[in-house]
Design an enzyme around this catalytic site. Sequence first.
Site, PDB file in Angstrom:
ATOM      1  CB  THR A  23      -0.999   0.017   1.177  1.00  0.00           C
ATOM      2  OG1 THR A  23      -1.996   1.017   0.923  1.00  0.00           O
ATOM      3  CG2 THR A  23      -0.335   0.284   2.506  1.00  0.00           C
ATOM      4  CB  CYS A  29      -3.424   6.169   6.194  1.00  0.00           C
ATOM      5  SG  CYS A  29      -4.687   7.160   5.384  1.00  0.00           S
ATOM      6  CG  HIS A  46      -4.335   2.467   3.208  1.00  0.00           C
ATOM      7  ND1 HIS A  46      -3.346   2.712   2.287  1.00  0.00           N
ATOM      8  CD2 HIS A  46      -4.648   3.674   3.739  1.00  0.00           C
ATOM      9  CE1 HIS A  46      -3.093   4.025   2.265  1.00  0.00           C
ATOM     10  NE2 HIS A  46      -3.884   4.623   3.146  1.00  0.00           N
TER      11      HIS A  46
END
Length: 161
Positions: A23, A29, A46
Site C-alpha cells: 500500500t 493513515c 490501509h
Amino acid sequence: MNETITVGMAEIACSNLYKPLRTSGLGSCVGVIIYQERSNFAGMAHIMLPYSSISSKKDHKIGKFADVAIPTLTDQLVHKGASLSLLKAKIAGGAQMFASSGNEMMRVGERNVEAVKKILKEQNIPLVAEDTGGTNGRTITFDPTTHVLTIRTVHLGTSVI
C-alpha cells in the site's frame, strides 16, 4: 516473488498465495499487517481513521476505520485457515502531516496509531514491530513468505522490520 496485491486506501486484502501486499500513500493513515508465522497467511489494511463512530455514513469502505478493519481482517485470515492464537502484527504510518497547533482533530496520525494498538490488544494480536510517527509519508510492502515489511519513507529511504 509473484504479482503484488495492491491495497488501496480504506481497503483490506489477504494473501495466502505467496503474493506480497503493498500500500502507498500512508501519511496519517496506518498500514496494518496481520500474519501467521511459519505460514504464508497474511493480510493488510490501509486504515484512514480510528473509529467508525465518528462517521454518520454507514456505507464506508471496510478498511476505513481501525475498529472495523482489524476485526474484519482477522476474521478473513481465520476463515482462510490461519490460527487466531498464532497471529502477529506489524504497523507503519501514522505521520503528523499537518501542523497541529494543539488542535486535537489535526492529530489524525497519532490517534490512528493509538486506536490500532488498542484494537490489536483487544484482539489478542501481539504487535511485534512498528515504524510510526514522523512527518513523512510511507509506502509499505509485506512479503508473506519471509514476514519482512519493507518501508519506503519519503525523503528518508528504505528500512525493513
